[in-house]
Design a protein around this motif. Structure first.
Motif, short mmCIF file in Angstrom:
data_model
loop_
_atom_site.label_atom_id
_atom_site.label_comp_id
_atom_site.label_asym_id
_atom_site.label_seq_id
_atom_site.Cartn_x
_atom_site.Cartn_y
_atom_site.Cartn_z
N ALA A 123 0.84 -1.21 0.00
CA ALA A 123 0.00 0.00 0.00
C ALA A 123 0.87 1.25 0.00
O ALA A 123 0.66 2.17 -0.79
CB ALA A 123 -0.93 -0.01 1.21
N ARG A 124 1.87 1.28 0.91
CA ARG A 124 2.66 2.51 1.07
C ARG A 124 3.62 2.73 -0.09
O ARG A 124 3.85 3.87 -0.50
CB ARG A 124 3.42 2.49 2.39
N LEU A 125 4.19 1.65 -0.65
CA LEU A 125 5.20 1.84 -1.71
C LEU A 125 4.61 1.69 -3.11
O LEU A 125 4.80 2.57 -3.96
CB LEU A 125 6.34 0.83 -1.55
N ALA A 126 3.95 0.58 -3.38
CA ALA A 126 3.49 0.34 -4.75
C ALA A 126 2.32 1.24 -5.11
O ALA A 126 2.21 1.73 -6.23
CB ALA A 126 3.11 -1.13 -4.94
N LEU A 127 1.42 1.46 -4.14
CA LEU A 127 0.27 2.33 -4.41
C LEU A 127 0.53 3.76 -3.93
O LEU A 127 -0.11 4.68 -4.40
CB LEU A 127 -0.99 1.78 -3.72
N GLY A 128 1.39 3.91 -2.93
CA GLY A 128 1.65 5.24 -2.37
C GLY A 128 0.45 5.79 -1.61
O GLY A 128 0.32 7.00 -1.39
N PRO A 354 5.54 -1.32 10.52
CA PRO A 354 5.93 -2.58 11.15
C PRO A 354 6.63 -2.40 12.51
O PRO A 354 7.27 -1.38 12.76
CB PRO A 354 6.90 -3.19 10.15
N GLY A 355 6.50 -3.44 13.34
CA GLY A 355 7.11 -3.40 14.67
C GLY A 355 6.22 -2.67 15.65
O GLY A 355 6.66 -2.26 16.72
N TYR A 356 4.93 -2.54 15.29
CA TYR A 356 3.96 -1.79 16.10
C TYR A 356 4.40 -0.34 16.26
O TYR A 356 4.27 0.26 17.31
CB TYR A 356 3.77 -2.46 17.48
N ARG A 357 4.96 0.22 15.15
CA ARG A 357 5.42 1.61 15.20
C ARG A 357 4.32 2.54 14.69
O ARG A 357 3.50 2.15 13.86
CB ARG A 357 6.65 1.78 14.32
N LYS A 358 4.37 3.80 15.14
CA LYS A 358 3.40 4.80 14.70
C LYS A 358 3.87 5.40 13.38
O LYS A 358 5.04 5.81 13.26
CB LYS A 358 3.30 5.92 15.74
N ILE A 359 2.97 5.54 12.44
CA ILE A 359 3.36 6.04 11.11
C ILE A 359 3.70 7.53 11.15
O ILE A 359 4.38 8.04 10.26
CB ILE A 359 2.27 5.74 10.05
N ASP A 360 3.25 8.25 12.20
CA ASP A 360 3.59 9.67 12.25
C ASP A 360 4.81 9.95 13.14
O ASP A 360 5.12 11.11 13.43
CB ASP A 360 2.37 10.51 12.68
N ASP A 361 5.51 8.90 13.53
CA ASP A 361 6.72 9.08 14.35
C ASP A 361 7.94 9.14 13.41
O ASP A 361 8.23 8.17 12.70
CB ASP A 361 6.81 7.89 15.32
N TRP A 372 13.20 -0.48 3.68
CA TRP A 372 12.52 -0.58 2.39
C TRP A 372 13.33 0.06 1.25
O TRP A 372 12.96 -0.06 0.08
CB TRP A 372 11.14 0.10 2.47
N GLY A 373 14.41 0.78 1.60
CA GLY A 373 15.24 1.41 0.57
C GLY A 373 14.55 2.56 -0.12
O GLY A 373 14.68 2.75 -1.33
N VAL A 374 13.79 3.34 0.65
CA VAL A 374 13.11 4.51 0.06
C VAL A 374 13.34 5.73 0.95
O VAL A 374 13.84 5.61 2.07
CB VAL A 374 11.58 4.28 -0.10
N ASP A 375 12.95 6.89 0.42
CA ASP A 375 13.06 8.14 1.17
C ASP A 375 11.89 8.20 2.18
O ASP A 375 10.74 8.02 1.78
CB ASP A 375 12.95 9.28 0.14
N PRO A 376 12.20 8.46 3.46
CA PRO A 376 11.11 8.51 4.45
C PRO A 376 9.99 9.48 4.06
O PRO A 376 8.82 9.25 4.36
CB PRO A 376 11.79 8.96 5.75
N ASP A 377 10.35 10.57 3.37
CA ASP A 377 9.33 11.54 2.99
C ASP A 377 8.35 10.98 1.97
O ASP A 377 7.28 11.55 1.76
CB ASP A 377 9.97 12.81 2.44
N SER A 378 8.75 9.89 1.30
CA SER A 378 7.85 9.32 0.30
C SER A 378 6.76 8.46 0.94
O SER A 378 5.80 8.07 0.29
CB SER A 378 8.63 8.47 -0.70
#
Ligand SMILES: Nc1nc2c(c(=O)[nH]1)N[C@H]1C(S)=C(S)[C@@H](COP(=O)(O)OP(=O)(O)OC[C@H]3O[C@@H](n4cnc5c(=O)[nH]c(N)nc54)[C@H](O)[C@@H]3O)O[C@H]1N2
Ligand SMILES: Nc1nc2c(c(=O)[nH]1)N[C@H]1C(S)=C(S)[C@@H](COP(=O)(O)OP(=O)(O)OC[C@H]3O[C@@H](n4cnc5c(=O)[nH]c(N)nc54)[C@H](O)[C@@H]3O)O[C@H]1N2
Ligand code: SF4
Ligand SMILES: [Mo]
Length: 706
Positions: A123-128, A354-361, A372-378
């Motif tokens: 969802a986050r990478l392929a679909l964005g 993943p790892g029960y982490r918050k996506i806004d942290d 994932w080998g991507v820019d966190p801002d993406s």
């Protein structure tokens, strides 16, 4: 591919108990299940487990992709390339028109850890897109939120299930394990049980037979009842003041709300006699003195628009008694779906990585983006919660496409009629399933996927124990795994293939790296350790021992203390009135699973419970002009349902009960209220106001949707 073996040891495809089983291959090549010894099931299986292999060979098993050219045409068989090309083309076009959030994903607590992880990454990478959530939101999200609040960490049971069996007393709030996890009852035979359930369930009967108690509150009043138990515990001298001082904070503000709920006051609201409240407080208090009591919650107390606060009230009671974080006692939530625990840890939740982490942290985003080998801002931010997502589909500003993996929301979501309308209004609905579920039947593209015995992976059971699901046979010709589907779609959306591996163990290794350092750390879960024994309770850090019991030294908040939460009782979103005078509550039967897509296809299970029923007190039925076996119509402000009347003299006069495993005109969710808990976004499945009357449609076959 591995050749089919004669017998494979694995785990049941259904609930979070994850009973161990042997799958034996017969001379005809068909599999059959029999129990294996394991700490949770100790050689037992329920009826669903025994018949689980039947779903592998149901006559309407899907083995070719299906595609519908436009809304008015039928689903027809196509080859995989046609189906996947069509999906990718439509997704790219929609994204170009209205941005990445126009595409949404709905996942499941039934998916393996590897699939849950891959789905979130897809969802986050392929679909964005930020628009991903899952059916666990309907399941244990209230308990998860309350657990986080109190302990700083959410693992359903922070102790092994076997610990519970040696306790003196176990309080079960809104859980009916005698039907929903029968082998668990083996662990509950020695303790005295205090069952909190509006119905005299099979579990409540066990409690009464073994010197325990059954408290039957009006649905939706648990919060007041839990506050009242705290009241009685304090007045009767059972508060563990040393523990409260040393290991907790916030008792006084929480107590202020409990102070208002003395037992006689609570009896007026809940209908539970004051002396039962006092007796329960004494029974619990005495066991707590010996550090030998557990409080466990299930969906009955959690699936409310105030579910999080209600669970907080139960946790407050446990903390006052000094139970959590001590050997021999504790608080736990009985997680429901097969991977209900792992499914909420690896990033298929709207607000999570993943790892029960918050996506806004920011630190969490950095860590996961590096893996994932991507820019966190993406990486997108948080999206909508399950019901809000379903409700936004096809509306202005809402997603126009949805990819669905492992859920059947037209049966299982609240206000199902509305959810069906939203799904039908989409530009593109894709369902991956192994049968044509009621939701898949509405899709534009249906992708036939492998079942549990045809692929491997890991699951995390209700104790936070990571297990190996082993492949017993290859998938049928023409069928792909969910991981293969995600990979093939990702490549068509422009992703490098190596970013979406299809081998479950490759995904597990990456999941381990992505979770490393997070709350739910799986970095030490390896194929070797899984093969050596299935006792890997997370956190399992690389090179370290697993954690069967959490919080023994300290809780996960920075100060090491558990927190009381000040919570006040409030009414349900919809209370009965003259037009809709009864409360309908919903739940489960032993022989069916969830939306019934799997178990309604197993002849042995379906013939035992072929149609929906409504459980009613004889006087309530008589007042409505109904007798046993009559077809009743239940109507709420959302819709109506037809159900066969079953009389139950122990039922509350103000409450009717329906199982939610049936579809169409028999769906309990035609009635339910989509009011959401403000914190967990859990819908109020357990309370809706309804009217009961004879079914006016005189043809019972059409009325019951058969
Ligand atoms: N046979 C079977 N087993 C299952 C499943 C299944 O579908 N079928 N599903 C699995 C899943 S995903 C889950 S989440 C678990 C759920 O397992 P449980 O939580 O045991 O299941 P439910 O039947 O939904 O709810 C439990 C009880 O809550 C009661 N209840 C209703 N309203 C209230 C209320 O206001 N207060 C209280 N205290 N109780 C109330 C109901 O009468 C019911 O007996 O089961 C798992 N196991
Ligand atoms: N009224 C009412 N409604 C409820 C509840 C209630 O108590 N009352 N309980 C709620 C709860 S706790 C839950 S958990 C939900 C569950 O309800 P749903 O989310 O609908 O769950 P299932 O019926 O298990 O749906 C699973 C679907 O996915 C398919 N499937 C199974 N495994 C896989 C897999 O590995 N991959 C893919 N692609 N597909 C798979 C199955 O064939 C089935 O069609 O229902 C909720 N709805
Ligand atoms: S209790 Fe749950 S895991 Fe065990 S056999 Fe039944 S459905 Fe399967
Ligand atoms: Mo669930």
């Amino acid at each position: 591919m591995n050749p089919p073996s004669a017998s494979t040891r694995t785990h049941c495809p259904y609930c979070a108990l994850q009973c161990a089983m042997h799958l034996d291959t017969g001379a005809d090549g068909r599999l059959s299940a029999r129990p294996a010894d394991f700490p949770t099931n100790r050689g037992g299986l329920c009826r669903k487990g025994w018949t689980s292999a039947d779903v592998l060979t149901v006559p309407d098993r899907l083995n070719r992709p299906l595609l519908r050219k436009d809304r008015d045409s039928d689903l027809v068989e196509v080859d995989w390339d046609t189906a996947l090309d069509h999906i990718a083309e439509r997704l790219l076009a929609l994204r170009a028109e209205s941005g990445p959030d126009t595409v949404s994903v709905f996942g499941s607590g039934g998916l393996t850890n590897e699939k849950s992880y891959a789905l979130g990454k897809f969802a986050r990478l392929a679909l964005g897109t930020s628009q991903i959530d899952y059916n666990g939101r309907f399941c244990m999200s209230s308990a998860a939120a309350a657990g986080m609040r109190a302990f700083g960490l959410d693992r359903g049971m922070p102790f092994p299930l076997t610990d519970v069996g040696s306790a003196e007393v176990v309080l079960l709030a809104g859980a009916n394990p005698a039907e929903t996890m029968p082998p668990m009852m083996g662990h509950l035979s020695a303790p005295a049980l205090i069952v909190i359930d509006p119905r005299r369930t099979a579990t409540a009967r066990v409690a009464l037979d073994n010197g325990g108690l059954h408290l039957a509150p009006r649905p939706g009043t648990d919060l007041a009842l839990a506050l009242s138990l705290l009241h009685a515990v304090r007045v009767q001298g059972w508060v563990d003041t040393d523990y409260v001082a040393a290991r907790t904070s916030g008792f006084e503000p929480a107590w202020e709300h409990a102070a208002a709920w003395w037992p006689e006051q609570t009896e007026l609201l809940t209908g539970v006699p004051a002396e039962q409240i006092r007796a329960a407080a004494d029974l619990l208090g005495k066991a707590a003195r010996n550090h030998s009591a557990y409080i466990l919650t299930g969906r009955g107390t959690e699936q409310h628009a105030k579910g999080t606060d209600t669970v907080s009230a139960w946790i407050n009671l446990a903390l006052a008694l000094g139970l959590p974080g001590r050997a021999g006692s504790g608080y736990g939530c009985i997680t429901g779906q097969g991977n209900g625990q792992g499914g909420r840890e690896h990033g298929q939740k709207a607000d999570q990585l993943p790892g029960y982490r918050k996506i806004d942290d920011p630190a969490a985003r950095d860590h996961v983006a590096r893996v994932w080998g991507v820019d966190p801002d993406s990486l997108p931010g948080p999206g909508r919660s399950a019901f809000e997502l379903l409700d936004a589909l096809g509306t202005p500003g809402g997603p126009r496409a949805m990819l669905l993996f492992g859920s059947n929301p037209v049966v299982s979501a609240p206000d199902a009629g509305r959810v069906r309308e939203r799904l039908v209004g989409l530009d593109l609905l894709v369902a991956a399933d192994f049968v044509l579920s009621e939701t898949a039947a509405l899709a534009d593209v249906v992708l036939p996927v492998a079942q549990w015995a045809e692929e491997s992976g890991t699951m995390t059971n209700l104790e936070g124990r990571v297990l190996r699901r082993r492949r017993a046979i290859p998938p049928p010709e023409g069928v792909r795994t969910d991981l293969e589907v995600l990979s093939a779609l990702a490549v068509r959306l422009g992703q490098p293939a190596e970013r979406f591996p299809t081998e479950p163990d490759t995904v597990l290794a990456e999941l381990g790296a992505a979770s490393a350092g997070g709350a739910a750390d799986y970095s030490g879960v390896t194929p070797e350790r899984l093969a050596a024994g299935e006792a890997l309770h997370w956190p399992v850090r690389a090179g370290q021992e697993p954690t069967p019991r959490l919080f023994l030294d300290s809780f996960a908040h920075p100060d090491g203390r558990a927190r009381f939460t000040a919570v006040a009782h409030r009414p349900a979103a919809e209370e009965p009135d003259t037009e809709f005078p009864l409360i309908a509550t919903t739940g489960r039967l032993m022989g069916h699973y969830q939306s019934g897509a799997q178990t309604r296809r197993v002849p042995e299970l379906n013939s035992a419970e072929p149609e929906v029923y409504v459980e009613v007190h004889p006087d309530t039925a008589a007042r409505a002009g109904l007798a046993a076996g009559d077809l009743a119509r239940l109507t709420s402000r959302r819709g109506h349902t037809s159900a066969r009347v079953r009389l139950e003299p122990t039922a509350r006069l103000d409450t009717v009960f329906m199982p939610f495993h049936y579809a169409g005109a028999q769906a309990a969710n035609n009635l339910t209220h989509p009011a959401l808990d403000p914190t967990s976004r859990m819908p109020e499945f357990k309370v809706s106001a309804v009217r009961l009357e004879p079914e006016p449609d005189h043809d019972p076959a059409t009325a019951a949707g058969r």
